[in-house]
Every structure is written in C-alpha cells, then in structure tokens.
Design a protein around this motif. Structure first.
Motif, PDB file in Angstrom:
ATOM      1  N   UNK A 149      41.244  39.734  34.412  1.00 50.29           N
ATOM      2  CA  UNK A 149      40.882  41.152  34.520  1.00 50.29           C
ATOM      3  C   UNK A 149      42.090  42.074  34.594  1.00 50.29           C
ATOM      4  N   UNK A 150      43.264  41.535  34.891  1.00 49.38           N
ATOM      5  CA  UNK A 150      44.471  42.363  34.919  1.00 49.38           C
ATOM      6  C   UNK A 150      44.752  42.993  33.562  1.00 49.38           C
ATOM      7  N   UNK A 151      44.263  42.358  32.481  1.00 47.96           N
ATOM      8  CA  UNK A 151      44.559  42.830  31.132  1.00 47.96           C
ATOM      9  C   UNK A 151      43.451  43.702  30.543  1.00 47.96           C
ATOM     10  N   UNK A 152      42.355  43.889  31.263  1.00 46.50           N
ATOM     11  CA  UNK A 152      41.300  44.782  30.792  1.00 46.50           C
ATOM     12  C   UNK A 152      41.831  46.205  30.682  1.00 46.50           C
ATOM     13  N   UNK A 153      41.413  46.911  29.634  1.00 43.32           N
ATOM     14  CA  UNK A 153      41.883  48.272  29.414  1.00 43.32           C
ATOM     15  C   UNK A 153      40.920  49.277  30.045  1.00 43.32           C
ATOM     16  N   UNK A 154      41.486  50.210  30.814  1.00 44.49           N
ATOM     17  CA  UNK A 154      40.727  51.313  31.413  1.00 44.49           C
ATOM     18  C   UNK A 154      41.526  52.589  31.185  1.00 44.49           C
ATOM     19  N   UNK A 155      40.926  53.572  30.552  1.00 42.59           N
ATOM     20  CA  UNK A 155      41.645  54.805  30.274  1.00 42.59           C
ATOM     21  C   UNK A 155      42.845  54.597  29.367  1.00 42.59           C
ATOM     22  N   UNK A 156      42.763  53.624  28.476  1.00 42.37           N
ATOM     23  CA  UNK A 156      43.847  53.387  27.527  1.00 42.37           C
ATOM     24  C   UNK A 156      44.976  52.508  28.029  1.00 42.37           C
ATOM     25  N   UNK A 157      44.910  52.079  29.290  1.00 43.10           N
ATOM     26  CA  UNK A 157      45.955  51.213  29.853  1.00 43.10           C
ATOM     27  C   UNK A 157      45.316  49.989  30.485  1.00 43.10           C
ATOM     28  N   UNK A 158      46.088  48.914  30.603  1.00 41.44           N
ATOM     29  CA  UNK A 158      45.571  47.753  31.315  1.00 41.44           C
ATOM     30  C   UNK A 158      45.489  48.090  32.801  1.00 41.44           C
ATOM     31  N   UNK A 159      44.591  47.399  33.509  1.00 44.39           N
ATOM     32  CA  UNK A 159      44.492  47.609  34.955  1.00 44.39           C
ATOM     33  C   UNK A 159      45.820  47.290  35.623  1.00 44.39           C
ATOM     34  N   UNK A 180      54.020  41.228  54.171  1.00 42.44           N
ATOM     35  CA  UNK A 180      53.818  41.571  52.765  1.00 42.44           C
ATOM     36  C   UNK A 180      52.455  42.219  52.598  1.00 42.44           C
ATOM     37  N   UNK A 181      52.348  43.093  51.616  1.00 44.25           N
ATOM     38  CA  UNK A 181      51.053  43.635  51.231  1.00 44.25           C
ATOM     39  C   UNK A 181      50.528  42.794  50.071  1.00 44.25           C
ATOM     40  N   UNK A 182      49.231  42.510  50.089  1.00 47.87           N
ATOM     41  CA  UNK A 182      48.599  41.709  49.039  1.00 47.87           C
ATOM     42  C   UNK A 182      47.417  42.495  48.486  1.00 47.87           C
ATOM     43  N   UNK A 183      47.395  42.666  47.153  1.00 52.24           N
ATOM     44  CA  UNK A 183      46.284  43.359  46.501  1.00 52.24           C
ATOM     45  C   UNK A 183      45.900  42.598  45.237  1.00 52.24           C
ATOM     46  N   UNK A 184      44.641  42.712  44.788  1.00 50.82           N
ATOM     47  CA  UNK A 184      44.230  42.055  43.544  1.00 50.82           C
ATOM     48  C   UNK A 184      44.589  42.920  42.339  1.00 50.82           C
ATOM     49  N   UNK A 185      44.309  42.393  41.156  1.00 55.72           N
ATOM     50  CA  UNK A 185      44.656  43.118  39.925  1.00 55.72           C
ATOM     51  C   UNK A 185      43.421  43.639  39.196  1.00 55.72           C
ATOM     52  N   UNK A 219      36.046  47.274  42.729  1.00 53.15           N
ATOM     53  CA  UNK A 219      36.696  46.310  41.850  1.00 53.15           C
ATOM     54  C   UNK A 219      35.806  45.993  40.645  1.00 53.15           C
ATOM     55  N   UNK A 220      36.405  45.401  39.645  1.00 52.10           N
ATOM     56  CA  UNK A 220      35.690  45.071  38.408  1.00 52.10           C
ATOM     57  C   UNK A 220      35.083  43.684  38.573  1.00 52.10           C
ATOM     58  N   UNK A 221      33.844  43.637  39.045  1.00 52.78           N
ATOM     59  CA  UNK A 221      33.177  42.365  39.321  1.00 52.78           C
ATOM     60  C   UNK A 221      32.397  41.827  38.133  1.00 52.78           C
ATOM     61  N   UNK A 222      31.962  42.716  37.255  1.00 50.98           N
ATOM     62  CA  UNK A 222      31.118  42.287  36.140  1.00 50.98           C
ATOM     63  C   UNK A 222      31.277  43.262  34.973  1.00 50.98           C
ATOM     64  N   UNK A 223      30.672  42.917  33.854  1.00 47.48           N
ATOM     65  CA  UNK A 223      30.863  43.710  32.639  1.00 47.48           C
ATOM     66  C   UNK A 223      30.245  45.094  32.764  1.00 47.48           C
TER      67      UNK A 223
END
Length: 302
Positions: free
Chosen positions: A22-32, A103-108, A276-280
């Motif tokens: 999902x890090x590579x999904x495009x939103x607003x013309x850019x990857x997440x 450290x801070x930890x976040x998803x993509x 977050x982006x859980x599904x399509x």
C-alpha cells in the motif's frame, strides 16, 4: 528522534487495488509513501527517517534525487518476516550507540497524516514516565471523514469506553529496549481486524493464555467487545452500561502487564492518522476526497 516507516508486505498483509504494497498506492497523484515523507520533512524532532520494506523497490520509488534533497537522513532497510522483526531489525541496523533511545513508528498506509498531527502526538507523549505510547482518535473526530448525504466517506471501526468511542490511530512512540514481551505486539497486529469473528476468537485465545499474568484481562476484553457490538447493533443503552466497566486506565494497565513495559494512550485531534487504507473501497474514497479533506484539515488549523 528516528521515525520508522513500516512499508513491509509480509505476515498477514492485505493487498489493495491489485497492489501488494500500500505504500506505492497513488493518492492525489503521489504515492502514499511520498505523502508521508513530505509530512515528516516538517517534523523538526524527527532527525532521521528509516523506511523498512522491499528495499530496492522503495529506493526506486523515492529516487536518488529526493533522497539527496531531503533535509534529514533518509535510509532504507530490507524487511524481515514480520512487524516486530522490521522494527527491532531497523533499530539494530541503525544503532546510534544509545541503547534506550525512543523511536516513532508509523505505517505506510495513512495518506491523510499531517505534520501537525505528528507534532501534536509527540508533544503529548511523556517518554520520561512511559516507554510505549500509542495514539487514539475519538469517533467524534473521525465523523469528519464519514459518508455524507451526497458524498462517500470512510467508516472506521471503533472501540467503546466509558469516556466515549475511539480508534487506534497508527501512531506509536516507543523505547524498544524497554518492551520485554514485544512478540505480543506481533500477535495482536495480526488479529487487528476485529470485525472478523475468527480474529475475535483468536484474540480471546491469546488472552486466555495470559491468565496467569493478567487473570481478568480476558473478561475485560469480552465486556469491551460486547459494548462495541451493542453500539454497532443499535443497543445504545446496553452499550453504555457495558462500557461503564471499560476504562482507559484499566486497558493501559493490562497492556503494560502483557508487554512488560510502561504503556500509555494519547489522543490526537486531527483524525488523519486513524484513516488508513484497509480495503479497495476506502482507497477509492480517500483518493476521490483527498484534496477536499486536506483543505478541511488545513482550515481546522486556522
């Protein structure tokens, strides 16, 4: 402070829109991933950004130009077998000589995250008193992203407490060396989709295995699940009654005992980190309303 961006796609990973990361999904013309890196650029207390996942593909996506122009070190690490390996492996590989560093930890997969929410979360975390702080967001805040009469929205699952309904917001500040039983994080992450009866049952079994350490935790979980489902099914009076037994302080105590650390919850007010982006379907909705929701977030700042 380092920020670890989890961009792996192994154990219990869910593909969305035919994309296996999902890090590579495009939103607003850019990857997440690009969106998150842009927001982290403006978080002054983050000194380095450490991205862990399929290393070669991540580096190709970001590009050498962005890495060279980034205002702080931007480093990439090859993913391990699961979430905990990715965090601990990255911490070890990026060692600075400080054994108890935070450290801070976040998803993509959180395209609506903002630097303001990240800063607010860090501001509200007391890492002298605690070793692990997790973020939550209230259902009231998440209603900004819900469906409207003429517009689609994202409906996020929440859990009911005596003080209201909340959702875990994907923000974590942690001192990894002080978490004695980190593998429970991996187990609960694998069962995070608590709308599924199978995952609820498996979580119950995990808690039953902890009876000797936290004897009342399974029953607390059962009451909390009961309150959440009564709220969803429309039995508001019963949900309110059951949630009266479910307090945030007790939940923090249970999690502290299970993980063997000092755990605390912190609430943020923006909501982007919890969407977050859980599904399509959610992905397409976020993509469609991204610019509008970004403007809404900016308006709330002023």
């Amino acid at each position: 402070m380092d920020c670890i961006v989890l961009a792996g796609n192994r154990e219990n990973y869910r593909s969305v829109a035919r994309e296996d990361n999902k890090a590579f999904l495009k939103v607003g013309g850019r990857s997440i991933l690009h969106i998150i890196l842009e927001e982290l650029r403006a978080v002054d207390r983050v000194d380095r950004v450490l991205v862990v996942g399929p290393k070669d593909r991540l580096q190709e996506e970001v590009g050498t130009h962005l890495v060279a122009a980034y205002p702080k070190p931007l480093l990439f690490y090859q993913q391990g077998r699961n979430l905990v390996e990715n965090i601990l492996g990255t911490v070890a590989a990026s060692a600075t000589g400080v054994t108890d560093r935070v450290v801070m930890v976040i998803p993509s997969d959180i395209p609506l995250i903002t630097c303001e929410e990240l800063n607010q979360f860090i501001d509200r975390c007391d890492m002298d008193a605690y070793d692990y702080v997790g973020g939550i967001t209230s259902a009231h805040v998440l209603a900004r992203y819900a469906p409207q009469a003429d517009q689609p929205g994202v409906t996020m699952a929440t859990f009911r407490l005596n003080s209201g309904s909340y959702r875990v917001s994907n923000l974590h500040l942690v001192r990894p060396a002080a978490v004695k039983r980190a593998d429970y994080i991996r187990q609960t992450y694998a069962l995070r989709y608590q709308k599924q009866l199978a995952n609820i049952a498996k979580m119950w079994l995990v808690l039953l295995g902890l009876l000797w350490r936290v004897p009342t935790a399974p029953f607390y979980f059962l009451v909390a699940q009961g309150a959440r489902h009564c709220e969803v099914w429309g039995y508001q009076r019963l949900a309110k009654y059951l949630s009266g037994f479910v307090t945030l302080s007790r939940a923090e105590g249970y999690i502290s005992s299970i993980l063997g650390t000092r755990f605390k919850v912190v609430e943020t007010d923006f909501g982007g980190a919890a969407v977050d982006v859980d599904n399509e379907a959610d992905y397409h909705t976020i993509s469609r309303r991204f610019d509008e929701w970004r403007r809404m977030q900016r308006r709330r700042l002023t």
